[in-house]
Motif scaffolding. Structure first.
Motif, PDB file in Angstrom:
ATOM      1  N   HIS A 294       0.804  -1.220   0.000  1.00 28.30           N
ATOM      2  CA  HIS A 294       0.000   0.000   0.000  1.00 28.30           C
ATOM      3  C   HIS A 294       0.844   1.280   0.000  1.00 28.30           C
ATOM      4  O   HIS A 294       0.278   2.374   0.018  1.00 28.30           O
ATOM      5  N   ASN A 295       2.177   1.115   0.009  1.00 26.48           N
ATOM      6  CA  ASN A 295       3.079   2.270   0.009  1.00 26.48           C
ATOM      7  C   ASN A 295       2.678   3.278   1.089  1.00 26.48           C
ATOM      8  O   ASN A 295       2.593   4.484   0.856  1.00 26.48           O
ATOM      9  N   ASN A 296       2.424   2.754   2.306  1.00 23.24           N
ATOM     10  CA  ASN A 296       1.896   3.592   3.375  1.00 23.24           C
ATOM     11  C   ASN A 296       2.777   3.611   4.626  1.00 23.24           C
ATOM     12  O   ASN A 296       2.277   3.780   5.733  1.00 23.24           O
ATOM     13  N   MET A 297       4.084   3.414   4.432  1.00 26.43           N
ATOM     14  CA  MET A 297       4.970   3.537   5.586  1.00 26.43           C
ATOM     15  C   MET A 297       4.836   4.947   6.158  1.00 26.43           C
ATOM     16  O   MET A 297       4.902   5.934   5.415  1.00 26.43           O
ATOM     17  N   PRO A 298       4.643   5.100   7.474  1.00 26.39           N
ATOM     18  CA  PRO A 298       4.493   6.435   8.061  1.00 26.39           C
ATOM     19  C   PRO A 298       5.685   7.327   7.735  1.00 26.39           C
ATOM     20  O   PRO A 298       6.831   6.859   7.650  1.00 26.39           O
ATOM     21  N   ALA A 299       5.414   8.615   7.554  1.00 26.17           N
ATOM     22  CA  ALA A 299       6.463   9.562   7.153  1.00 26.17           C
ATOM     23  C   ALA A 299       7.595   9.632   8.157  1.00 26.17           C
ATOM     24  O   ALA A 299       8.722   9.980   7.799  1.00 26.17           O
TER      25      ALA A 299
END
Length: 454
Positions: free
Chosen positions: A426-431
């Motif tokens: 989901h390419n959702n690693m936290p910033a």
């Protein structure tokens, strides 16, 4: 030499991921030079969307054999059922062979830490996702390489992540949860160097019995230029917990937020016979002779401690490796967070029978209103963590945690892999994750640099 070992069973490519029912193209796991037993621990379960064949690239020798034996052992287990196959290449050109693999695979790296920076850099450059055991950097040069790897990972649009199992250990998780409750914990103290607000100490042992047998460690494990010194190894977990617990969701800038105040390192000594007992080796290899004194005593720089500040909060970190624990004892972990209303403490000593126990300690524990507040919050947390309870003591409360929530360390590797797969899909690693990984390795490598100057 190329070896193929195939076990029968359905492939993970045939398993649906989430609510999707159509077949999906599966990603492959690649084990690169799996020299540490952590390399196999992500294979204790299967993962939807991950092909059931693991591609292994390694130099020949006992370490890759030990890895393959672990996979075979997992395939015999009944809970959970797994069915991994292995496609193995061993030879001096194993790294170049691995780099010929199609991009988009997941490379798991756990082994000789001297090689890790190169492995990570080359794998990312080849367009592969990388899940690396700690530490990803063992010195300042390794940290510089890691910064470059993260920049390239962003360019290549691949994920690079380290295996922080301790975030999933239930006592650490609850310590973090409780620290976010102002009417229980208050606010995190700033502390001083003499009286830090955060303390994390860890004690380990080289000689350990597993299933009644002495666990075999590779000879390079005793070499700080290959394994890394203690101050940059186990401390990776401790520094990560400081950041993750005290500054949840916050991005740290190592240039401005981290300051190392003091650091020291020291050696664990062992006789040749002790060394032989844990390695099975008949003599010291040449690379260890630099640390062997005239009496044939080996000095292993496995110990370190440092004081530092994160955003002005004083913390103390230490790791100690003894040769062997006295009979009836074991590894220990101590973790303290000091808040304005309470301290959250994890102890694992003789009183706890060497099992970690979480405590809430407060001068206000006799206050009826405060005690009710604590009890209400534990009851609320019990909806998320079933079975949580409180047991009063002279300083406050012990948090009772049911065995069902207290997973063994080895079982936590699957949790990390599941999270990593989520980031990939989901390419959702936290910033905050990447800058905080850099802050973590800046902290450990700079502590080493300072300790070497003392």
């Amino acid at each position: 030499m190329k070896q193929r070992i195939i076990f029968t069973g359905i492939t993970a490519a045939m398993l649906s991921c989430g609510t999707h029912t159509q077949k999906q193209t599966a990603m492959h796991l690649i084990a690169l030079d799996p020299g540490h037993f952590h390399a196999s621990l992500v294979q204790q379960q299967m993962y939807p969307g991950i092909d059931s064949t693991i591609h292994v690239f390694a130099p020949g020798g006992p370490e890759v054999k030990q890895y393959l034996a672990s996979i075979e052992r997992f395939n015999q287990q009944t809970e959970p059922l797994v069915h991994w196959a292995t496609d193995v290449y061993t030879g001096p050109d194993y790294l170049e062979k691995m780099l010929q693999e199609p991009p988009g695979n997941i490379i798991v790296i756990a082994g000789n830490n001297r090689l890790k920076a190169t492995y990570i850099r080359r794998a990312v450059n080849a367009g592969q996702h990388v899940l690396a055991d700690k530490p990803m950097a063992i010195d300042a040069a390794g940290f510089d390489s890691l910064q470059a790897s993260f920049r390239e990972a962003a360019t290549k649009k691949v994920q690079l992540y380290d295996i922080m199992t301790e975030r999933y250990e239930i006592r650490n998780t609850l310590q973090r949860e409780l620290s976010q409750l102002p009417d229980v914990f208050g606010t995190l103290e700033t502390g001083t160097t003499a009286n830090p607000a955060v303390v994390k100490n860890s004690v380990h042992h080289f000689k350990k019995l597993v299933a009644g047998k002495t666990m075999v460690r590779p000879a390079w494990y005793m070499d700080e230029t290959q394994q890394g010194e203690g101050i940059v190894d186990v401390t990776t977990h401790l520094v990560d917990l400081v950041q993750w617990t005290c500054f949840p969701g916050q991005t740290l800038d190592f240039h401005h937020d981290i300051k190392i105040d003091s650091a020291r390192r020291w050696a664990t000594t062992m006789t040749f016979q002790q060394y032989a007992d844990i390695t099975g080796q008949p003599q010291y290899p040449d690379y260890l002779l630099k640390n062997v004194d005239k009496d044939s005593i080996l000095h292993v720089y496995a110990n370190g401690a440092f004081d530092y500040t994160v955003k002005g909060v004083h913390a103390n970190i230490s790791v100690t490796w003894n040769y062997q624990a006295p009979e009836g004892t074991g590894d220990t972990h101590y973790s303290l967070l000091r808040g304005s209303k309470a301290s959250l403490v994890i102890r694992q000593g003789a009183e706890q029978q060497y099992k970690p126990v979480l405590y809430i300690e407060s001068a206000e524990h006799h206050n009826t209103a405060y005690a009710k507040t604590v009890a209400d919050h534990i009851a609320s947390l019990a909806q998320k963590y079933p079975g949580l309870a409180l047991k009063a003591n002279d300083n406050g409360w012990e948090v009772i945690i049911p065995e069902a929530l207290a997973k063994k360390h080895e079982a936590l590797f699957g949790k990390v892999m599941q999270q990593f797969l989520e980031y990939i899909r989901h390419n959702n690693m936290p910033a905050w994750e990447v800058p905080n990984m850099l802050a973590k390795y800046y902290t450990t490598t700079q502590a080493l640099e300072l300790a070497k100057k003392q």
